[in-house]
Design an enzyme around this catalytic site. Sequence first.
Site, PDB file in Angstrom:
ATOM      1  N   HIS A  93       5.351  -7.302  28.442  1.00 46.53           N
ATOM      2  CA  HIS A  93       4.929  -6.469  29.573  1.00 46.53           C
ATOM      3  C   HIS A  93       6.045  -5.590  30.110  1.00 46.53           C
ATOM      4  O   HIS A  93       6.006  -5.180  31.261  1.00 46.53           O
ATOM      5  CB  HIS A  93       4.401  -7.350  30.709  1.00 46.53           C
ATOM      6  CG  HIS A  93       3.107  -8.015  30.413  1.00 46.53           C
ATOM      7  ND1 HIS A  93       2.988  -9.039  29.518  1.00 46.53           N
ATOM      8  CD2 HIS A  93       1.855  -7.786  30.876  1.00 46.53           C
ATOM      9  CE1 HIS A  93       1.721  -9.432  29.456  1.00 46.53           C
ATOM     10  NE2 HIS A  93       1.012  -8.686  30.264  1.00 46.53           N
ATOM     11  N   GLU A 138      -9.717  -2.315  25.768  1.00 47.24           N
ATOM     12  CA  GLU A 138      -8.910  -1.102  25.686  1.00 47.24           C
ATOM     13  C   GLU A 138      -9.425  -0.106  24.660  1.00 47.24           C
ATOM     14  O   GLU A 138      -9.383   1.101  24.875  1.00 47.24           O
ATOM     15  CB  GLU A 138      -7.442  -1.447  25.393  1.00 47.24           C
ATOM     16  CG  GLU A 138      -6.681  -1.953  26.613  1.00 47.24           C
ATOM     17  CD  GLU A 138      -6.864  -3.435  26.876  1.00 47.24           C
ATOM     18  OE1 GLU A 138      -7.607  -4.101  26.128  1.00 47.24           O
ATOM     19  OE2 GLU A 138      -6.254  -3.945  27.839  1.00 47.24           O
TER      20      GLU A 138
END
Lengths: 340, 325
Positions: B129, B60
């Site tokens: 999440h 990322e």
Amino acid sequence: MKQHMDYYRQMLRIRRCEEQIGWLFSRGLTMGTAHLSIGQEASAVGVMAATRPDDYAVSTHRGHGHLIAKGADPAMMLAEICGRATGFCRGKGGSQHIAVRELNFLGTNGITGGGLPVATGAALYAKTRKTGQVVLSFFGDGASNQGTFHESLNMAAAWKLPIVYVCENNGYAMFTPTCDVTSVVDISVRGAAYGIPGVKVDGMDLLAVREAAQLAILRARTGHGPTLLEVKTYRFCGHSKSDNGTKYRSREEIAEWEKRDPLRTWRARLIEEGVSEAEIEQLEADVELEMAEATRFALDSPYAEYEALEGVYADESARRYLPGFFNSSRDAAMAVEVSA
Amino acid sequence: MATKTYREALNEALREEMYRDPNVFIIGQDVGKFEGAYRVTQGLLAEFGPKRVKDAPISEMAIAGAGIGAAMAGLRPVVEFMTINFTLVAIDQIVNNAAKIRYMFGGQVSVPMVIRTPGGGGQQLTAQHSQNLENWYANTPGLKVVAPVTPADAKGLLKAAIRDPDPVFFLENLALYNTRGEVPDEEYEISIGTADIKREGTDISLIAHSRMVNVALQAAQRLQDEEGVSAEVVDIRSLRPLDTETIVNSVKKTNHAVTVEEGWTTFGVGGEMAALLADQAFDYLDAPVKRVGGEEVPMPYSKPLERAVIPSVDKVVSAAMEVLA
């Protein structure tokens, strides 16, 4: 010979400029912090000597040398470090945030390892657009233990990006000996993990640095992907303005490295090559004068006093997060900025 | 106008912008061959090739940074993160580089980059999440943050985001991808920094963004049907810059406000709205502003537990009735 004199001039300009920075801080003429690279000049000059003017560079918190070696005007750099309107970033960046658009210098960076992904992105641009440019991504030994280092090298290797990762290993991650906190002695061996060449070079030897950089840049420019180039170097000064560098390093160690001061050895080399003492002294006097004038320019320049609230977005109205609040407090904010 | 899903609307915006501007490219995990974790980039690799649709490693920081560097050099990256939760891994690049580069370099360089990512819970994807962290980014000067709820808004705002000279954090929502709505056939964009009244009303303003606008709309319908209350639904749509005028004017008309957000209430979007109204509509308020938000726990797994945590129509209705009491 002219080229060798130029290298000396460039290294000396970096050294003298950074000495001016040290002086400005010690006198309280500017505040905040700066990280000097005194001792590491052969790395900046050697690497840049192998580049094309339109190549990109991304630097670190210790970036004055990279800036000057890439062609940045020391007067504008000093002005930035003094927070003046005539600085490269109009006093908004300071030492750790200096970019020079027309030199394709995409910035020094205040976060350890923060520049590597950005440099990788510039290389993605160069490859996508087939511009033939190469990116020089400078960072230190400390940054090689950051995730950004590993992520960036993997990405650039997988995509064969035109970039050279230049690790300036000065032996200390801030105040901690690199060997205490690093899994390998030579950071260059980490190149193998990404299937790219890892090259180590003596950072006190300008020609060795230049040669290694030339090879790595050639590789990048001809589509063969990145190289990890480790430059073994040393800073004679402390990590930052708050440190004189002696608490965690012995004076003997520093003295040992100082014997290999790249400026002193290069000067001796010039004499051996037949340059006269007078010529060198003239060059040295010229550099002294240049830096004295650059410092005066910086200190004589005004602050950009009314710009604190400007330039966050291309369209200024986007910053008006709470327009009512902004309008009523604008004058107050200005007053604070001016008095500070 | 044709009816399209939120996902299709996003896909159209990407495709049209990639045709319009050869500098636009997509980078992210599984955006190419797999066509996007949520299929937003469907068909784009086949249409534009691997240079324009780049499958990235699961890195990322490098993805965000590569977008920033490419944007500084002259491209127009659209960075996709599979969910907002994973932007935390890249937050240094987003906050310390993307948001600050224009300002700290004195305006010499800009970062015309879009970060697309879905937030939200409700899919039993649990604590790591299911988060709503857009307020973290909305807190950061230098970023723009938009959170469209309808397919039409999604398309128009994504186009505006891609054309914007500054970094835009574009919030999607897992539960919105399959929702449908009318999308104009003609070329259009929606200005970043504009809120939208999604339902007109006279008694109370329900102020929300992203998926919670739909919850607010359902609550408004219930309030009408069961309580005879006329609720106005204000879709914030753009958290930064914020359209204070539309929000404040709504409350000046209704004199009551409830904020609804999927994220945790404290230090959140609703708090910002309440402060705004206290600052600019204090004399118009007949009651204190009430905030409805996610319960202050990490998202639990099981369906009943999850349901207990995410703001519901019930909670919005009862908050509205409390304010009106």
